[in-house]
Design an enzyme around this catalytic site. Structure first.
Site, PDB file in Angstrom:
ATOM      1  N   ALA A 150      75.129   9.475  19.082  1.00  0.00           N
ATOM      2  CA  ALA A 150      74.963  10.889  19.459  1.00  0.00           C
ATOM      3  C   ALA A 150      76.081  11.299  20.396  1.00  0.00           C
ATOM      4  O   ALA A 150      75.859  11.891  21.442  1.00  0.00           O
ATOM      5  CB  ALA A 150      73.595  11.090  20.111  1.00  0.00           C
ATOM      6  N   GLY A 151      77.322  10.943  20.029  1.00  0.00           N
ATOM      7  CA  GLY A 151      78.485  11.358  20.812  1.00  0.00           C
ATOM      8  C   GLY A 151      79.014  12.680  20.274  1.00  0.00           C
ATOM      9  O   GLY A 151      78.239  13.525  19.805  1.00  0.00           O
ATOM     10  N   SER A 152      80.330  12.836  20.328  1.00  0.00           N
ATOM     11  CA  SER A 152      80.940  14.123  19.992  1.00  0.00           C
ATOM     12  C   SER A 152      80.684  14.519  18.534  1.00  0.00           C
ATOM     13  O   SER A 152      80.028  15.526  18.258  1.00  0.00           O
ATOM     14  CB  SER A 152      82.448  14.064  20.251  1.00  0.00           C
ATOM     15  OG  SER A 152      82.696  13.448  21.482  1.00  0.00           O
TER      16      SER A 152
ATOM     17  N   ARG B 158      69.155   4.209  26.520  1.00  0.00           N
ATOM     18  CA  ARG B 158      69.782   5.459  26.068  1.00  0.00           C
ATOM     19  C   ARG B 158      68.731   6.419  25.515  1.00  0.00           C
ATOM     20  O   ARG B 158      68.810   7.632  25.700  1.00  0.00           O
ATOM     21  CB  ARG B 158      70.838   5.189  24.992  1.00  0.00           C
ATOM     22  CG  ARG B 158      72.066   4.487  25.459  1.00  0.00           C
ATOM     23  CD  ARG B 158      72.748   5.214  26.577  1.00  0.00           C
ATOM     24  NE  ARG B 158      73.863   6.051  26.177  1.00  0.00           N
ATOM     25  CZ  ARG B 158      74.321   7.051  26.922  1.00  0.00           C
ATOM     26  NH1 ARG B 158      73.752   7.356  28.067  1.00  0.00           N
ATOM     27  NH2 ARG B 158      75.351   7.764  26.520  1.00  0.00           N
TER      28      ARG B 158
ATOM     29  N   ALA C 291      85.454  17.903  18.513  1.00  0.00           N
ATOM     30  CA  ALA C 291      84.305  18.057  19.412  1.00  0.00           C
ATOM     31  C   ALA C 291      84.511  17.106  20.578  1.00  0.00           C
ATOM     32  O   ALA C 291      85.205  16.107  20.452  1.00  0.00           O
ATOM     33  CB  ALA C 291      83.005  17.712  18.685  1.00  0.00           C
TER      34      ALA C 291
ATOM     35  N   ARG D 287      82.437  15.503  24.389  1.00  0.00           N
ATOM     36  CA  ARG D 287      81.186  15.402  25.154  1.00  0.00           C
ATOM     37  C   ARG D 287      81.379  16.012  26.524  1.00  0.00           C
ATOM     38  O   ARG D 287      82.215  15.546  27.295  1.00  0.00           O
ATOM     39  CB  ARG D 287      80.815  13.929  25.326  1.00  0.00           C
ATOM     40  CG  ARG D 287      80.018  13.392  24.195  1.00  0.00           C
ATOM     41  CD  ARG D 287      79.315  12.137  24.608  1.00  0.00           C
ATOM     42  NE  ARG D 287      80.166  10.959  24.424  1.00  0.00           N
ATOM     43  CZ  ARG D 287      79.710   9.721  24.499  1.00  0.00           C
ATOM     44  NH1 ARG D 287      78.439   9.496  24.780  1.00  0.00           N
ATOM     45  NH2 ARG D 287      80.506   8.706  24.319  1.00  0.00           N
TER      46      ARG D 287
ATOM     47  N   LYS E 248      96.625  10.507   7.547  1.00  0.00           N
ATOM     48  CA  LYS E 248      96.180  10.858   8.890  1.00  0.00           C
ATOM     49  C   LYS E 248      96.538   9.744   9.870  1.00  0.00           C
ATOM     50  O   LYS E 248      96.952  10.006  11.005  1.00  0.00           O
ATOM     51  CB  LYS E 248      94.658  11.129   8.890  1.00  0.00           C
ATOM     52  CG  LYS E 248      94.134  11.578  10.226  1.00  0.00           C
ATOM     53  CD  LYS E 248      92.964  12.530  10.094  1.00  0.00           C
ATOM     54  CE  LYS E 248      92.577  13.130  11.428  1.00  0.00           C
ATOM     55  NZ  LYS E 248      91.432  12.472  12.040  1.00  0.00           N
TER      56      LYS E 248
ATOM     57  N   ASN F 250     100.074  10.024  18.740  1.00  0.00           N
ATOM     58  CA  ASN F 250      99.176   9.610  19.830  1.00  0.00           C
ATOM     59  C   ASN F 250      99.779   8.615  20.817  1.00  0.00           C
ATOM     60  O   ASN F 250      99.710   8.840  22.038  1.00  0.00           O
ATOM     61  CB  ASN F 250      97.861   9.065  19.248  1.00  0.00           C
ATOM     62  CG  ASN F 250      97.074  10.140  18.516  1.00  0.00           C
ATOM     63  OD1 ASN F 250      97.588  11.229  18.241  1.00  0.00           O
ATOM     64  ND2 ASN F 250      95.836   9.848  18.182  1.00  0.00           N
TER      65      ASN F 250
ATOM     66  N   SER G  47      93.653  12.379  21.162  1.00  0.00           N
ATOM     67  CA  SER G  47      92.420  11.625  21.437  1.00  0.00           C
ATOM     68  C   SER G  47      92.744  10.331  22.185  1.00  0.00           C
ATOM     69  O   SER G  47      91.996   9.903  23.063  1.00  0.00           O
ATOM     70  CB  SER G  47      91.700  11.319  20.123  1.00  0.00           C
ATOM     71  OG  SER G  47      92.578  10.672  19.239  1.00  0.00           O
TER      72      SER G  47
HETATM   73  P1  NAP Z   1      82.142   9.424  21.032  1.00  0.00           P
HETATM   74  O1  NAP Z   1      82.037  10.809  21.548  1.00  0.00           O
HETATM   75  O2  NAP Z   1      82.580   8.337  21.966  1.00  0.00           O
HETATM   76  O3  NAP Z   1      80.717   9.039  20.427  1.00  0.00           O
HETATM   77  C1  NAP Z   1      80.437   7.775  19.920  1.00  0.00           C
HETATM   78  C2  NAP Z   1      78.967   7.568  20.042  1.00  0.00           C
HETATM   79  O4  NAP Z   1      78.601   6.363  19.367  1.00  0.00           O
HETATM   80  C3  NAP Z   1      78.471   7.420  21.499  1.00  0.00           C
HETATM   81  O5  NAP Z   1      77.398   8.306  21.691  1.00  0.00           O
HETATM   82  C4  NAP Z   1      77.992   5.967  21.562  1.00  0.00           C
HETATM   83  O6  NAP Z   1      76.880   5.766  22.383  1.00  0.00           O
HETATM   84  C5  NAP Z   1      77.575   5.752  20.121  1.00  0.00           C
HETATM   85  N1  NAP Z   1      77.450   4.338  19.777  1.00  0.00           N
HETATM   86  C6  NAP Z   1      78.359   3.350  19.865  1.00  0.00           C
HETATM   87  N2  NAP Z   1      77.839   2.185  19.448  1.00  0.00           N
HETATM   88  C7  NAP Z   1      76.566   2.449  19.093  1.00  0.00           C
HETATM   89  C8  NAP Z   1      75.509   1.637  18.585  1.00  0.00           C
HETATM   90  N3  NAP Z   1      75.682   0.344  18.353  1.00  0.00           N
HETATM   91  N4  NAP Z   1      74.318   2.232  18.336  1.00  0.00           N
HETATM   92  C9  NAP Z   1      74.127   3.558  18.581  1.00  0.00           C
HETATM   93  N5  NAP Z   1      75.105   4.384  19.049  1.00  0.00           N
HETATM   94  C10 NAP Z   1      76.305   3.813  19.305  1.00  0.00           C
HETATM   95  O7  NAP Z   1      83.105   9.335  19.782  1.00  0.00           O
HETATM   96  P2  NAP Z   1      83.563  10.519  18.801  1.00  0.00           P
HETATM   97  O8  NAP Z   1      84.621  11.321  19.464  1.00  0.00           O
HETATM   98  O9  NAP Z   1      82.386  11.205  18.248  1.00  0.00           O
HETATM   99  O10 NAP Z   1      84.284   9.671  17.673  1.00  0.00           O
HETATM  100  C11 NAP Z   1      83.595   9.015  16.608  1.00  0.00           C
HETATM  101  C12 NAP Z   1      84.640   8.714  15.526  1.00  0.00           C
HETATM  102  O11 NAP Z   1      85.057   9.970  14.979  1.00  0.00           O
HETATM  103  C13 NAP Z   1      85.902   8.033  16.068  1.00  0.00           C
HETATM  104  O12 NAP Z   1      86.382   7.106  15.162  1.00  0.00           O
HETATM  105  C14 NAP Z   1      86.871   9.193  16.228  1.00  0.00           C
HETATM  106  O13 NAP Z   1      88.236   8.814  16.151  1.00  0.00           O
HETATM  107  C15 NAP Z   1      86.480  10.071  15.039  1.00  0.00           C
HETATM  108  N6  NAP Z   1      86.872  11.473  15.228  1.00  0.00           N
HETATM  109  C16 NAP Z   1      86.454  12.161  16.326  1.00  0.00           C
HETATM  110  C17 NAP Z   1      86.820  13.502  16.468  1.00  0.00           C
HETATM  111  C18 NAP Z   1      86.379  14.321  17.652  1.00  0.00           C
HETATM  112  O14 NAP Z   1      86.802  15.487  17.759  1.00  0.00           O
HETATM  113  N7  NAP Z   1      85.558  13.822  18.539  1.00  0.00           N
HETATM  114  C19 NAP Z   1      87.631  14.109  15.486  1.00  0.00           C
HETATM  115  C20 NAP Z   1      88.030  13.376  14.387  1.00  0.00           C
HETATM  116  C21 NAP Z   1      87.638  12.037  14.258  1.00  0.00           C
HETATM  117  P3  NAP Z   1      76.962   5.732  23.978  1.00  0.00           P
HETATM  118  O15 NAP Z   1      76.948   7.172  24.397  1.00  0.00           O
HETATM  119  O16 NAP Z   1      75.710   5.008  24.334  1.00  0.00           O
HETATM  120  O17 NAP Z   1      78.213   5.014  24.344  1.00  0.00           O
END
Ligand code: NAP
Length: 304
Positions: free
Chosen positions: A8-10, A35, A129, A131, A183, A191, A251
């Site tokens: 439940a991250g970004s 959590r 997105a 957090r 990509k 990056n 990122s």
């Molecule tokens: P994020 O905000 O760090 O969220 C990741 C989430 O995964 C956190 O809530 C984390 O929990 C959870 N998590 C990790 N291990 C887990 C497990 N074993 N069980 C349950 N939950 C778990 O990351 P994000 O930005 O969303 O990125 C996710 C992927 O999307 C990455 O590969 C990123 O490169 C890609 N991406 C992101 C974006 C963007 O704009 N954010 C854009 C394009 C691509 P905790 O909170 O407990 O640590």
């Protein structure tokens, strides 16, 4: 048929909130019971879009919950993906579908190997997105998401249309790996340099020849891998991305500034061993990787 969103991250928060708002049955899977308790104490998931913040009381559960999983969106970072899928593997139905949102490459194969019976779909997204705090996600820019099968031979799943109707901009592709590689190459050209120069994307215009050298090696690698179309116009696209996102922090830079692990192993760290296997010299990329690892080490962060 219910959706499960692991992480439940970004991105996970953004996807889950949209599904919930659209009336789709959806459950969050959080890391552990601690959590889960924190999430429940906050009353749900907050999503900010523009000036509006809404609270969505999505149901959530721990990985060991009893219900089975038919459709899973895996929304954790690449380096957490294998462990995360292992934590719910026993709950997957035999014909489960898993949508992998991870950036870069490498984690998708690791996940697929852990759950050989599931249909693993790969995504490459330009959605943004972040957090604001735990369980409060801010949508930071509309984008589109390409989805495809690794083998590229199967038909798109029927829920693609359902999600499109809910406001997701989704496109099906028969060549998702070429999109993920394109990509990856763009990320590799931008990056790490933003981390080394501690700069926003737009400032890389002052390092144009460094960017051009990297693009030329990355394009050669894509060609050597048989992905010539993904190599075409790479430098021009990298320059266009630098201009279009001039004010953004990449990122990877954001991860470093927050003291978090980066996804370097799934970007440069994934590309370099392939270049080595193909006996393709990529001295600029090797040097970039070394400099980046040194910078991460200096900051006390994992180098992988
Ligand atoms: P994020 O905000 O760090 O969220 C990741 C989430 O995964 C956190 O809530 C984390 O929990 C959870 N998590 C990790 N291990 C887990 C497990 N074993 N069980 C349950 N939950 C778990 O990351 P994000 O930005 O969303 O990125 C996710 C992927 O999307 C990455 O590969 C990123 O490169 C890609 N991406 C992101 C974006 C963007 O704009 N954010 C854009 C394009 C691509 P905790 O909170 O407990 O640590």
């Amino acid at each position: 048929m219910s959706w499960h969103v692991l992480g439940a991250g970004s991105l996970g928060g953004l996807w889950a909130a949209r599904l919930f708002r659209g009336g789709e049955p959806v459950r969050l899977i959080l890391r552990d019971r601690t959590r889960l308790a924190q999430y429940r104490a906050g009353g749900g998931l907050r999503l900010t879009e523009g000036d509006t913040t809404s609270l969505y009381p999505l149901p959530a559960e721990a990985p060991e919950a009893g219900n089975s999983i038919r459709r899973l969106i895996l929304a954790c970072k690449s380096y957490d993906a294998e462990e995360a899928i292992a934590s719910v593997a026993a709950r997957l139905e035999p014909d489960a579908e898993i949508l992998l949102l991870q950036n870069g490459l490498g984690s998708q194969d690791a996940v697929a190997a852990r759950v050989p019976r599931a249909r693993c779909l790969r995504a490459s997204t330009t959605e943004g997105a972040f957090r604001e705090t735990d369980f409060h996600v801010v949508a930071a820019g509309a984008g589109q998401t390409w989805i495809g099968d690794q083998l590229g031979t199967q038909a798109p799943p029927p829920w693609l249309d359902t999600l499109t109707a809910l406001g997701f901009t989704l496109r099906w592709t028969d060549d998702i790996d070429a999109r993920l590689w394109r990509k990856l190459a763009i990320n590799c050209a931008i990056n790490p340099l933003t981390v080394l120069h501690r700069c926003r994307n737009g400032e890389l215009r002052q390092h144009a020849s460094e960017v051009a050298d990297l693009c030329s090696e990355l394009a050669a690698l894509l060609e050597a891998m048989g992905l010539a179309p993904a190599a075409q116009g790479l430098q021009q696209e990298v320059e266009a991305v630098i201009t279009a996102t001039a004010n953004n922090r990449s990122s990877m830079l954001q991860d470093v500034e927050r003291g978090q692990r980066t996804e370097v192993s799934y970007l440069l760290g994934h590309a370099l061993p392939i270049a080595q296997r193909l006996r393709l010299p990529v001295p600029q990329l090797e040097a970039l990787h070394q400099r980046l690892r040194a910078r991460l080490e200096e900051r006390g962060l994992p180098v992988d």
